[in-house]
Scaffold this motif. Structure first.
Motif, mmCIF file in Angstrom:
data_model
loop_
_atom_site.group_PDB
_atom_site.id
_atom_site.type_symbol
_atom_site.label_atom_id
_atom_site.label_comp_id
_atom_site.label_asym_id
_atom_site.label_seq_id
_atom_site.Cartn_x
_atom_site.Cartn_y
_atom_site.Cartn_z
ATOM 1 N N PHE A 178 23.729 4.995 -8.247
ATOM 2 C CA PHE A 178 22.642 3.843 -8.180
ATOM 3 C C PHE A 178 22.849 3.275 -6.723
ATOM 4 O O PHE A 178 21.987 2.819 -5.879
ATOM 5 C CB PHE A 178 22.760 2.930 -9.316
ATOM 6 C CG PHE A 178 22.041 1.750 -9.143
ATOM 7 C CD1 PHE A 178 20.606 1.899 -9.162
ATOM 8 C CD2 PHE A 178 22.442 0.480 -8.755
ATOM 9 C CE1 PHE A 178 19.865 0.890 -8.927
ATOM 10 C CE2 PHE A 178 21.764 -0.580 -8.489
ATOM 11 C CZ PHE A 178 20.600 -0.498 -8.752
ATOM 12 N N GLU A 179 24.177 2.718 -6.476
ATOM 13 C CA GLU A 179 24.426 1.829 -5.159
ATOM 14 C C GLU A 179 24.133 2.603 -3.947
ATOM 15 O O GLU A 179 23.255 2.355 -3.037
ATOM 16 C CB GLU A 179 25.658 1.446 -5.180
ATOM 17 C CG GLU A 179 25.894 0.322 -6.369
ATOM 18 C CD GLU A 179 27.157 -0.455 -5.959
ATOM 19 O OE1 GLU A 179 26.930 -1.692 -6.063
ATOM 20 O OE2 GLU A 179 28.216 -0.207 -5.856
ATOM 21 N N ARG A 180 24.471 4.120 -4.010
ATOM 22 C CA ARG A 180 24.108 4.871 -3.078
ATOM 23 C C ARG A 180 22.410 5.233 -2.686
ATOM 24 O O ARG A 180 22.018 5.049 -1.473
ATOM 25 C CB ARG A 180 24.818 6.311 -2.945
ATOM 26 C CG ARG A 180 26.313 6.203 -2.861
ATOM 27 C CD ARG A 180 26.980 7.554 -2.586
ATOM 28 N NE ARG A 180 26.637 8.518 -3.536
ATOM 29 C CZ ARG A 180 27.427 8.581 -4.637
ATOM 30 N NH1 ARG A 180 28.540 7.972 -4.645
ATOM 31 N NH2 ARG A 180 27.224 9.414 -5.578
ATOM 32 N N ASP A 181 21.856 5.214 -3.754
ATOM 33 C CA ASP A 181 20.332 5.356 -3.785
ATOM 34 C C ASP A 181 19.718 4.355 -3.282
ATOM 35 O O ASP A 181 18.537 4.357 -2.556
ATOM 36 C CB ASP A 181 20.094 5.751 -5.170
ATOM 37 C CG ASP A 181 20.469 7.208 -5.553
ATOM 38 O OD1 ASP A 181 20.877 7.996 -4.580
ATOM 39 O OD2 ASP A 181 20.293 7.732 -6.670
ATOM 40 N N VAL A 182 20.303 2.914 -3.734
ATOM 41 C CA VAL A 182 19.589 1.871 -3.173
ATOM 42 C C VAL A 182 19.821 1.720 -1.454
ATOM 43 O O VAL A 182 18.870 1.402 -0.715
ATOM 44 C CB VAL A 182 20.388 0.408 -3.684
ATOM 45 C CG1 VAL A 182 19.883 -0.880 -3.103
ATOM 46 C CG2 VAL A 182 20.078 0.514 -5.240
ATOM 47 N N ILE A 183 20.962 2.085 -1.088
ATOM 48 C CA ILE A 183 21.118 1.967 0.428
ATOM 49 C C ILE A 183 20.100 3.221 1.086
ATOM 50 O O ILE A 183 19.393 2.830 1.958
ATOM 51 C CB ILE A 183 22.418 2.475 0.809
ATOM 52 C CG1 ILE A 183 23.287 1.150 0.418
ATOM 53 C CG2 ILE A 183 22.444 2.650 2.315
ATOM 54 C CD1 ILE A 183 24.888 1.549 0.274
ATOM 55 N N ASP A 184 20.027 4.399 0.264
ATOM 56 C CA ASP A 184 19.110 5.368 0.943
ATOM 57 C C ASP A 184 17.663 4.892 0.767
ATOM 58 O O ASP A 184 16.982 5.476 1.748
ATOM 59 C CB ASP A 184 19.282 6.710 0.391
ATOM 60 C CG ASP A 184 20.503 7.376 0.559
ATOM 61 O OD1 ASP A 184 21.220 7.099 1.431
ATOM 62 O OD2 ASP A 184 21.076 8.145 -0.229
ATOM 63 N N ALA A 185 17.460 4.249 -0.127
ATOM 64 C CA ALA A 185 15.966 3.703 -0.307
ATOM 65 C C ALA A 185 15.553 2.897 0.968
ATOM 66 O O ALA A 185 14.393 2.872 1.374
ATOM 67 C CB ALA A 185 15.836 3.000 -1.684
ATOM 68 N N ASP B 19 0.867 -1.345 0.028
ATOM 69 C CA ASP B 19 0.076 -0.002 0.175
ATOM 70 C C ASP B 19 0.863 1.390 -0.079
ATOM 71 O O ASP B 19 0.300 2.321 0.065
ATOM 72 C CB ASP B 19 -0.836 0.141 1.158
ATOM 73 C CG ASP B 19 -0.158 -0.049 2.728
ATOM 74 O OD1 ASP B 19 1.064 -0.429 2.551
ATOM 75 O OD2 ASP B 19 -0.617 0.389 3.555
ATOM 76 N N ASP B 20 2.059 0.904 0.052
ATOM 77 C CA ASP B 20 3.001 2.291 0.220
ATOM 78 C C ASP B 20 3.521 2.480 -1.134
ATOM 79 O O ASP B 20 4.407 2.211 -1.958
ATOM 80 C CB ASP B 20 4.239 1.932 0.758
ATOM 81 C CG ASP B 20 5.053 3.403 1.044
ATOM 82 O OD1 ASP B 20 5.084 4.275 0.402
ATOM 83 O OD2 ASP B 20 5.719 3.155 2.082
ATOM 84 N N ARG B 21 2.679 3.458 -2.019
ATOM 85 C CA ARG B 21 2.845 3.881 -3.449
ATOM 86 C C ARG B 21 4.045 4.614 -3.489
ATOM 87 O O ARG B 21 4.775 4.299 -4.536
ATOM 88 C CB ARG B 21 1.639 4.550 -3.826
ATOM 89 C CG ARG B 21 0.206 3.925 -3.781
ATOM 90 C CD ARG B 21 -1.031 4.706 -4.253
ATOM 91 N NE ARG B 21 -0.788 5.058 -5.512
ATOM 92 C CZ ARG B 21 -1.661 5.878 -6.354
ATOM 93 N NH1 ARG B 21 -2.528 6.441 -5.823
ATOM 94 N NH2 ARG B 21 -1.486 6.025 -7.428
ATOM 95 N N GLU B 22 4.552 5.333 -2.809
ATOM 96 C CA GLU B 22 5.724 5.992 -2.873
ATOM 97 C C GLU B 22 6.778 5.099 -2.907
ATOM 98 O O GLU B 22 7.819 5.388 -3.932
ATOM 99 C CB GLU B 22 5.878 7.293 -1.878
ATOM 100 C CG GLU B 22 7.174 8.092 -2.067
ATOM 101 C CD GLU B 22 7.129 9.256 -1.141
ATOM 102 O OE1 GLU B 22 8.246 9.679 -0.871
ATOM 103 O OE2 GLU B 22 6.327 9.449 -0.524
ATOM 104 N N LEU B 23 6.904 4.180 -1.888
ATOM 105 C CA LEU B 23 7.945 3.227 -1.742
ATOM 106 C C LEU B 23 8.071 2.239 -3.402
ATOM 107 O O LEU B 23 9.016 1.874 -3.742
ATOM 108 C CB LEU B 23 7.852 2.194 -0.719
ATOM 109 C CG LEU B 23 8.971 1.266 -0.425
ATOM 110 C CD1 LEU B 23 10.204 2.149 -0.333
ATOM 111 C CD2 LEU B 23 8.627 0.294 0.677
ATOM 112 N N ASN B 24 6.956 1.943 -3.588
ATOM 113 C CA ASN B 24 6.735 1.039 -4.901
ATOM 114 C C ASN B 24 7.320 1.792 -6.158
ATOM 115 O O ASN B 24 8.103 1.066 -6.931
ATOM 116 C CB ASN B 24 5.413 0.722 -4.992
ATOM 117 C CG ASN B 24 4.850 -0.475 -4.364
ATOM 118 O OD1 ASN B 24 5.106 -1.703 -4.661
ATOM 119 N ND2 ASN B 24 4.429 -0.299 -3.291
#
Length: 373
Positions: A319-326, A270-275
């Protein structure tokens, strides 16, 4: 130029790696981790890969290689990184030192060193970075002076991963003082057991030891251990960096974090932003994997794709930093420890934008390519 690989050959190789890593993991012989190509050292695992023809894949068969393509090697390295397998023992030698020696080394050096890399018996570390030089490799101060039968090396290298486990070091040293700092550099292969080679550990904040300082105090290097031309090291090292910067490890070091993010997103439907964030990351990964494929194709065509590899590394770091931040957006990081998947990746992340060249260096390479086009 290597032949174009059959799609089924890459699929077969992926299946082979998946079976092998699953067998080792399920037997408790390794625990998957982030940044495994640099931090997870297991010589026995590397030698088993070598016995299956999964190390030195692109090397000629006469030197113990498999005579395969870089595209096929990419299929194998992607699967090893995806599995978080302990591949640090062979990674540096297989990825760039063997190819550098095959391109520029003498026949004697090829026969001496390359089969050892192919079998997993030679473990290499990189003697490039120096204190106060940062990513500016042309500013190296380590010197090599000619003496009877070879060279006498004096200097200091730093951030040398796995030097304490290495049998050999690749060394970039200054053999001539010139007005232009990019001239007078030479590449060597150094025996880590040679007298005058001193290794001092650098322990990170988590207590982990894979970095080292390496000092050379009148260390002797035989004359035949020069890679290529004396004084021609800069051209060769720039070419070599396409092997270092253009691989899947610039994209998949934090892949175990992405796996956890995917699983968490599946629970929080249900977390559309996370999806949406996950969808963006997966799309970026698809593009980066395509860039890896194109770099591998260029290598199979006999090219040294320096600028393409620089672009891949620059985009892969982000990309790898953004994966960690996500993953920070989820509850999975609340009780994370240094040994957790997130903790491992977070501790490794400051190095993503430094190792193999800082962002400024990469952007300079990319800009020069655009200026010529």
């Amino acid at each position: 130029m290597k032949p174009t690989p059959r799609p089924e050959s890459c699929a077969e190789l992926r299946d082979q790696v998946r079976r092998l890593t699953t067998e080792w993991r399920d037997a408790g012989r390794y625990i998957p981790r982030s940044d495994s190509w640099l931090r997870s050292f297991d010589l026995e695992f590397s030698k088993e890969l070598a016995a299956h023809g999964l190390v030195a894949m692109t090397y000629p068969k006469e030197f113990g290689g498999a005579g395969r393509t870089h595209v096929e090697r990419l299929a194998v390295t992607e699967e090893l990184l995806r599995a978080g397998a302990p591949v640090a023992a062979h990674w540096i030698g297989d990825r760039q030192i063997g190819p550098a020696i095959l391109r520029h080394g003498s026949r004697r050096l090829q026969e001496e060193i390359v089969p050892q890399i192919a079998s997993g018996d030679a473990v290499f570390c990189l003697g490039m970075s120096e204190p106060e030089a940062g990513s500016d490799l042309a500013s190296v101060r380590t010197s090599a002076e000619p003496v009877e039968g070879g060279w006498r090396v004096n200097g200091h290298k730093i951030w040398t991963s796995q030097a304490h486990n290495a049998t050999h070091a690749y060394l970039l040293a200054r053999t001539e003082r010139t007005e232009r700092k990019h001239e007078g550099l030479t590449e060597f292969v150094v025996d880590m057991k040679a007298e005058g080679v001193l290794v001092t550990p650098i322990v990170d904040l988590s207590g982990e030891h894979h970095f080292n300082e390496v000092r050379f105090e009148n260390a002797f290097v035989p004359a035949h251990r020069v890679i290529g031309e004396v004084g021609g090291g800069w051209r060769q090292v720039v070419e070599q960096l396409s092997f270092e910067r253009g691989g899947a490890e610039r994209v998949l070091s934090s892949y175990p974090v992405l796996v956890e993010l995917i699983a968490e997103t599946a629970r929080q439907t249900d977390d559309r932003e996370l999806n949406a964030l996950l969808g963006s990351l997966v799309a970026r990964l698809a593009v980066l994997r395509r860039l890896c494929f194109e770099v591998a194709q260029a290598m199979d065509a006999g090219q040294a794709p320096v600028q393409q590899a620089a672009a891949l590394k620059y985009l892969g770091n982000a990309f790898e930093r953004d994966v960690i931040d996500a993953l920070r957006r989820t509850d999975l990081t609340r009780d994370a420890t240094p040994d957790s998947v997130f903790g491992q990746a977070l501790l490794a992340s400051p190095g993503f934008g430094l190792r193999g060249g800082a962002a400024e260096v990469l952007l300079s390479l990319i800009a020069r390519q655009e200026a010529r086009s």
